[in-house]
Design a protein around this motif. Structure first.
Motif, PDB file in Angstrom:
ATOM      1  N   LYS A  41      35.855  37.149  33.367  1.00 11.99           N
ATOM      2  CA  LYS A  41      35.194  36.392  32.179  1.00 11.99           C
ATOM      3  C   LYS A  41      34.912  34.684  33.216  1.00 11.99           C
ATOM      4  O   LYS A  41      35.319  34.843  34.237  1.00 11.99           O
ATOM      5  N   PRO A  42      34.257  34.425  33.003  1.00 15.34           N
ATOM      6  CA  PRO A  42      33.915  32.846  33.697  1.00 15.34           C
ATOM      7  C   PRO A  42      34.947  32.338  33.725  1.00 15.34           C
ATOM      8  O   PRO A  42      35.227  31.488  35.548  1.00 15.34           O
ATOM      9  N   GLU A  43      36.155  32.078  33.210  1.00 18.77           N
ATOM     10  CA  GLU A  43      37.183  31.688  34.104  1.00 18.77           C
ATOM     11  C   GLU A  43      37.453  32.063  35.106  1.00 18.77           C
ATOM     12  O   GLU A  43      38.637  31.407  35.747  1.00 18.77           O
ATOM     13  N   ASP A  44      37.634  33.217  35.317  1.00 18.45           N
ATOM     14  CA  ASP A  44      38.285  33.563  36.497  1.00 18.45           C
ATOM     15  C   ASP A  44      37.418  33.828  38.486  1.00 18.45           C
ATOM     16  O   ASP A  44      37.627  34.066  38.972  1.00 18.45           O
ATOM     17  N   THR A  45      36.767  32.584  37.792  1.00 21.18           N
ATOM     18  CA  THR A  45      35.551  32.359  39.254  1.00 21.18           C
ATOM     19  C   THR A  45      36.662  31.740  39.549  1.00 21.18           C
ATOM     20  O   THR A  45      37.271  30.466  39.568  1.00 21.18           O
ATOM     21  N   ALA A  46      36.237  31.730  41.226  1.00 18.57           N
ATOM     22  CA  ALA A  46      37.704  31.256  42.056  1.00 18.57           C
ATOM     23  C   ALA A  46      37.646  31.795  43.115  1.00 18.57           C
ATOM     24  O   ALA A  46      36.592  32.912  43.649  1.00 18.57           O
ATOM     25  N   VAL A  47      37.736  31.135  44.112  1.00 18.83           N
ATOM     26  CA  VAL A  47      37.814  31.979  46.143  1.00 18.83           C
ATOM     27  C   VAL A  47      39.193  32.417  45.909  1.00 18.83           C
ATOM     28  O   VAL A  47      40.248  31.977  44.759  1.00 18.83           O
ATOM     29  N   TYR A  48      39.041  33.888  45.781  1.00 22.28           N
ATOM     30  CA  TYR A  48      40.316  34.633  46.048  1.00 22.28           C
ATOM     31  C   TYR A  48      40.355  34.898  47.211  1.00 22.28           C
ATOM     32  O   TYR A  48      40.015  35.434  48.148  1.00 22.28           O
ATOM     33  N   TYR A  49      41.752  35.079  47.474  1.00 19.24           N
ATOM     34  CA  TYR A  49      42.521  34.989  48.690  1.00 19.24           C
ATOM     35  C   TYR A  49      43.624  36.091  48.548  1.00 19.24           C
ATOM     36  O   TYR A  49      44.652  36.117  48.015  1.00 19.24           O
ATOM     37  N   CYS A  50      43.799  36.891  49.662  1.00 17.08           N
ATOM     38  CA  CYS A  50      44.910  37.834  50.442  1.00 17.08           C
ATOM     39  C   CYS A  50      45.593  36.876  50.777  1.00 17.08           C
ATOM     40  O   CYS A  50      45.379  35.882  52.113  1.00 17.08           O
TER      41      CYS A  50
ATOM     42  N   LEU B 137      44.083  39.123  58.205  1.00 18.80           N
ATOM     43  CA  LEU B 137      43.870  39.618  57.169  1.00 18.80           C
ATOM     44  C   LEU B 137      42.273  39.550  56.591  1.00 18.80           C
ATOM     45  O   LEU B 137      41.741  38.814  56.517  1.00 18.80           O
ATOM     46  N   VAL B 138      41.613  40.828  56.344  1.00 21.22           N
ATOM     47  CA  VAL B 138      40.093  40.150  55.747  1.00 21.22           C
ATOM     48  C   VAL B 138      39.268  40.711  54.745  1.00 21.22           C
ATOM     49  O   VAL B 138      39.508  41.694  54.049  1.00 21.22           O
ATOM     50  N   GLU B 139      39.507  39.696  53.699  1.00 20.53           N
ATOM     51  CA  GLU B 139      38.662  40.245  52.365  1.00 20.53           C
ATOM     52  C   GLU B 139      37.144  40.005  51.902  1.00 20.53           C
ATOM     53  O   GLU B 139      36.400  40.086  53.263  1.00 20.53           O
ATOM     54  N   SER B 140      36.951  40.876  51.035  1.00 13.24           N
ATOM     55  CA  SER B 140      35.369  41.533  51.442  1.00 13.24           C
ATOM     56  C   SER B 140      35.577  41.731  49.425  1.00 13.24           C
ATOM     57  O   SER B 140      36.403  42.092  49.418  1.00 13.24           O
ATOM     58  N   GLY B 141      33.786  41.971  48.933  1.00 15.06           N
ATOM     59  CA  GLY B 141      34.154  42.635  47.726  1.00 15.06           C
ATOM     60  C   GLY B 141      33.903  41.334  46.979  1.00 15.06           C
ATOM     61  O   GLY B 141      33.176  41.898  45.552  1.00 15.06           O
ATOM     62  N   GLY B 142      33.500  40.563  47.578  1.00 13.94           N
ATOM     63  CA  GLY B 142      33.797  39.627  46.066  1.00 13.94           C
ATOM     64  C   GLY B 142      31.825  39.329  45.798  1.00 13.94           C
ATOM     65  O   GLY B 142      31.207  40.006  46.547  1.00 13.94           O
ATOM     66  N   GLY B 143      31.633  38.329  44.421  1.00  6.76           N
ATOM     67  CA  GLY B 143      30.429  38.258  44.531  1.00  6.76           C
ATOM     68  C   GLY B 143      29.823  37.681  43.382  1.00  6.76           C
ATOM     69  O   GLY B 143      30.990  37.427  43.048  1.00  6.76           O
ATOM     70  N   LEU B 144      28.557  37.594  42.988  1.00  8.04           N
ATOM     71  CA  LEU B 144      27.967  37.340  41.484  1.00  8.04           C
ATOM     72  C   LEU B 144      28.372  38.454  40.397  1.00  8.04           C
ATOM     73  O   LEU B 144      27.940  39.304  40.634  1.00  8.04           O
ATOM     74  N   VAL B 145      29.297  38.259  39.336  1.00 13.60           N
ATOM     75  CA  VAL B 145      28.863  39.822  38.402  1.00 13.60           C
ATOM     76  C   VAL B 145      28.646  38.213  37.099  1.00 13.60           C
ATOM     77  O   VAL B 145      28.762  37.821  36.160  1.00 13.60           O
ATOM     78  N   GLN B 146      28.405  39.479  36.033  1.00 14.04           N
ATOM     79  CA  GLN B 146      28.227  38.852  34.756  1.00 14.04           C
ATOM     80  C   GLN B 146      29.096  39.332  33.475  1.00 14.04           C
ATOM     81  O   GLN B 146      30.612  39.759  34.212  1.00 14.04           O
ATOM     82  N   PRO B 147      30.096  38.538  32.640  1.00 14.91           N
ATOM     83  CA  PRO B 147      30.924  38.593  32.418  1.00 14.91           C
ATOM     84  C   PRO B 147      30.977  39.741  31.613  1.00 14.91           C
ATOM     85  O   PRO B 147      29.999  40.566  31.252  1.00 14.91           O
ATOM     86  N   GLY B 148      31.930  39.849  31.773  1.00 14.43           N
ATOM     87  CA  GLY B 148      32.759  41.814  30.956  1.00 14.43           C
ATOM     88  C   GLY B 148      32.472  42.618  32.162  1.00 14.43           C
ATOM     89  O   GLY B 148      32.305  43.779  32.238  1.00 14.43           O
ATOM     90  N   GLY B 149      31.950  42.314  33.326  1.00 16.84           N
ATOM     91  CA  GLY B 149      31.619  42.625  33.873  1.00 16.84           C
ATOM     92  C   GLY B 149      32.670  43.385  35.609  1.00 16.84           C
ATOM     93  O   GLY B 149      34.280  42.828  34.787  1.00 16.84           O
ATOM     94  N   SER B 150      32.778  43.991  36.465  1.00 16.89           N
ATOM     95  CA  SER B 150      34.057  44.697  37.478  1.00 16.89           C
ATOM     96  C   SER B 150      33.520  43.879  38.416  1.00 16.89           C
ATOM     97  O   SER B 150      32.159  44.459  38.937  1.00 16.89           O
ATOM     98  N   LEU B 151      34.483  44.331  39.249  1.00 15.37           N
ATOM     99  CA  LEU B 151      34.494  43.785  40.778  1.00 15.37           C
ATOM    100  C   LEU B 151      35.748  44.759  41.327  1.00 15.37           C
ATOM    101  O   LEU B 151      37.243  44.648  40.805  1.00 15.37           O
TER     102      LEU B 151
END
Length: 115
Positions: free
Chosen positions: A86-95, A4-18
Motif C-alpha cells: 500500500k502507499p502507506e508502506d512507503t518508507a526506508v526499511y532497516y534491518c 548488516l546489508v539490506e537489499s531489495g527495495g525499490g518502486l512498486v505499484q499498489p498491490g505489488g510485492s517486494l
C-alpha cells in the motif's frame, strides 16, 4: 561487531510485492533477535516484524497477513516478504540485530509504493 546489508527495495505499484534481504557478516541467528523496522519522512522508526533466535515471530498490526519475516541460517540472511503493498508502506526499511546490549542496524533500503 556485526555488519548488516539490506537489499531489495525499490518502486512498486499498489498491490505489488517486494522481498527485502538482510545479510549479516557472521552467523548470529542462534543468539540474536532479528527485526525489520521502517521510517517514513517525519515519522519515528517503528517495528514492522521480528523473529527471535527461538520462538514465534511478531508483526505490526498494519502488516499482519501481508508481510512475512523469515531467515536462512545457512546464508546468514533474513528476509521480509511484502505482499499487497500500500502507499502507506512507503518508507526506508532497516534491518536490526539485537542481543543483550548489542544493537546493530543496516544502512536502510527505500521502498516506494506508488502508481
Amino acid at each position: 561487531q556485526v555488519q548488516l546489508v539490506e537489499s531489495g527495495g525499490g518502486l512498486v505499484q499498489p498491490g505489488g510485492s517486494l522481498r527485502l534481504s538482510c545479510a549479516a557478516s557472521r552467523s548470529i541467528f542462534s543468539s540474536y533477535r532479528m527485526g525489520w523496522y521502517r521510517q517514513a519522512p517525519g515519522k519515528q522508526r517503528d517495528l514492522v516484524a521480528a523473529i527471535p533466535n527461538a520462538g514465534s515471530t511478531n508483526y505490526a498490526d498494519s502488516v499482519k497477513g501481508r508481510f512475512t519475516i523469515s531467515k536462512d541460517n545457512a546464508k546468514n540472511t533474513v528476509y521480509l516478504q511484502m505482499n499487497s503493498l500500500k502507499p502507506e508502506d512507503t518508507a526506508v526499511y532497516y534491518c536490526n540485530a539485537r542481543y543483550g546490549l548489542e544493537n546493530y542496524w543496516g544502512q536502510g533500503t527505500q521502498v516506494t509504493v506508488s502508481s
